[in-house]
Design a protein around this motif. Structure first.
Motif, mmCIF file in Angstrom:
data_model
loop_
_atom_site.group_PDB
_atom_site.id
_atom_site.type_symbol
_atom_site.label_atom_id
_atom_site.label_comp_id
_atom_site.label_asym_id
_atom_site.label_seq_id
_atom_site.Cartn_x
_atom_site.Cartn_y
_atom_site.Cartn_z
ATOM 1 N N SER A 125 0.837 -1.198 0.000
ATOM 2 C CA SER A 125 0.000 0.000 0.000
ATOM 3 C C SER A 125 0.871 1.246 0.000
ATOM 4 O O SER A 125 1.934 1.287 0.624
ATOM 5 N N SER A 128 -3.394 5.780 0.176
ATOM 6 C CA SER A 128 -4.696 5.115 0.162
ATOM 7 C C SER A 128 -4.858 4.150 -1.012
ATOM 8 O O SER A 128 -5.955 3.683 -1.288
ATOM 9 N N THR A 129 -3.748 3.870 -1.698
ATOM 10 C CA THR A 129 -3.787 2.963 -2.849
ATOM 11 C C THR A 129 -3.194 1.606 -2.480
ATOM 12 O O THR A 129 -2.101 1.528 -1.919
ATOM 13 N N ARG A 131 -2.139 -2.430 -3.676
ATOM 14 C CA ARG A 131 -1.721 -3.252 -4.800
ATOM 15 C C ARG A 131 -1.640 -4.698 -4.316
ATOM 16 O O ARG A 131 -0.941 -5.006 -3.357
ATOM 17 N N CYS A 163 -13.553 0.462 -2.842
ATOM 18 C CA CYS A 163 -12.693 0.959 -3.923
ATOM 19 C C CYS A 163 -13.564 1.238 -5.147
ATOM 20 O O CYS A 163 -14.400 0.416 -5.515
ATOM 21 N N THR A 200 -4.407 -2.923 -8.908
ATOM 22 C CA THR A 200 -4.172 -1.704 -8.142
ATOM 23 C C THR A 200 -5.512 -1.025 -7.925
ATOM 24 O O THR A 200 -6.295 -0.869 -8.874
ATOM 25 N N MET A 201 -5.776 -0.633 -6.668
ATOM 26 C CA MET A 201 -7.094 -0.074 -6.367
ATOM 27 C C MET A 201 -7.009 0.964 -5.254
ATOM 28 O O MET A 201 -6.647 0.633 -4.126
ATOM 29 N N PRO A 202 -7.334 2.216 -5.544
ATOM 30 C CA PRO A 202 -7.369 3.253 -4.508
ATOM 31 C C PRO A 202 -8.684 3.202 -3.741
ATOM 32 O O PRO A 202 -9.740 2.893 -4.307
ATOM 33 N N ASN A 204 -12.017 4.561 -2.065
ATOM 34 C CA ASN A 204 -12.893 5.635 -2.528
ATOM 35 C C ASN A 204 -13.169 6.674 -1.448
ATOM 36 O O ASN A 204 -13.861 7.661 -1.696
#
Length: 340
Positions: A125, A128-129, A131, A163, A200-202, A204
């Motif tokens: 991480s 706030s993203t 992986r 996310c 990869t996901m930030p 929300n």
């Protein structure tokens, strides 16, 4: 003589609930069950046993048998999208009391490593993203793409509540246009032929919803209490269990379940009796399992637990729980907190 790695392939480590859902998924695409199970070592009895587990060898055989039957290379990802929180057993209860999105992502990785150990995952991480990298730790190169898609689909399904955007990277090629993949996950990015397989996901930035919608995260196909009887698990019993789990509250009656199964209440009672159980026994068993996990693993108030499980008041819930376990809900919660 078998090597340690060969022996490890024969150890039952994967719940049969995953195989059961996979077979049903393939059947929905027109593939007959006997065709999927042929020469895999997986039997109907295993699929219908709620307590059964499969070895890695059996899982690999099943996936290899199905892989060449899949006419759409997106099918494995679509199956993964069906693996929501209830499909992963106790993860649903962990999420129920989890308000921290960062902790949620970590829990997803931790649980999948144990509950579905077909691939390994590495979590990183930055701010706030997050992986999540998917790694083949069994050396099943011919199934790596299939397994990777399943994991990516499930990660997407579970994580989309916290996310809003996903960037999928696959370390193998695709023969269909990217826009066809994006139909499965609108607004997300897909890239193939990359060096590693990862998503990869930030976050929300929104809190995890806290409402009755949390009921959908309850365990749908877990092993219930230690006192649970082994049922003769015909299809009707399995369907009834799933329906009770999806709505354990007041609407869960023999009449309503029978209506959803499109059979009469009398026929439903006959099926359950033939399997050595009853609607009341199934419902109480599931209620007890839900209640115990609520009490031990969440801070949901007793009044709210009793309401979610269909009791008219907390006193009725306490009386029923004591009859099931010999303890009061308050006793169980205090004991669980004292051990933390």
């Amino acid at each position: 003589m078998e090597t340690s790695s060969e022996l490890a392939l024969e150890v039952p480590i994967v719940s049969a609930r995953y195989a059961r859902r996979f077979v049903r998924f393939m059947e929905s695409r027109g593939v007959k069950r006997h065709t999927i199970l042929a020469n895999t070592g997986v039997t109907d009895e295993m699929l219908d046993n709620p307590d059964a587990s499969l070895s890695m060898h059996q899982v690999v055989n099943l996936l290899r048998q199905a892989d060449w039957l899949m006419t759409d290379e997106r099918a494995a990802f679509e199956f993964g999208q069906q693996l929501d929180l209830p499909s992963h057993g106790l993860l649903g209860f962990a999420v129920l009391g989890q308000e921290n999105p960062r902790r949620l992502i970590s829990m997803i990785v931790q649980y999948l490593r144990v509950g579905l150990p077909l691939m390994d995952m590495e979590l990183e991480s930055t701010g706030s993203t997050f992986r999540i990298r998917v790694v083949d730790n069994w050396g099943v190169d011919d199934l790596r793409s299939c397994l990777t898609k399943i994991y990516m689909g499930s990660i997407y399904r579970i994580s989309c509540q916290v996310c809003s955007h996903f960037s999928f990277h696959f370390d193998f090629p695709s023969s269909i246009p990217i826009e066809h993949w994006q139909r499965l996950a609108p607004g997300c990015e897909f890239e193939f032929g990359t060096e590693v397989a990862q998503v990869t996901m930030p976050l929300n930035g929104l809190p995890i919803p806290k409402s009755d919608a949390n009921l959908e995260f309850l365990v749908a196909r877990t092993q219930h209490s230690r006192r649970q009887k082994r049922l003769v698990a015909d299809e009707t019993v399995m369907q009834v269990r799933d329906l009770i789990i999806s709505q354990p509250g007041r609407p869960c009656t023999t009449e309503n379940i029978a209506r959803r199964l499109e059979i009469s209440p009398r026929t439903l009672r006959q099926h359950l009796s033939g399997a050595g159980t009853s609607f009341r026994e199934l419902r109480n068993d599931i209620r007890e399992s839900f209640a115990t996990l609520y009490l031990k693993d969440t801070n949901v108030p007793l009044e709210s637990i009793s309401e979610k499980l269909g009791f008219s008041d907390q006193a009725g819930f306490t009386k029923a729980y004591r009859s099931w376990t010999g303890q009061t809900p308050g006793d169980v919660r205090r004991q669980a907190r004292s051990k933390k």
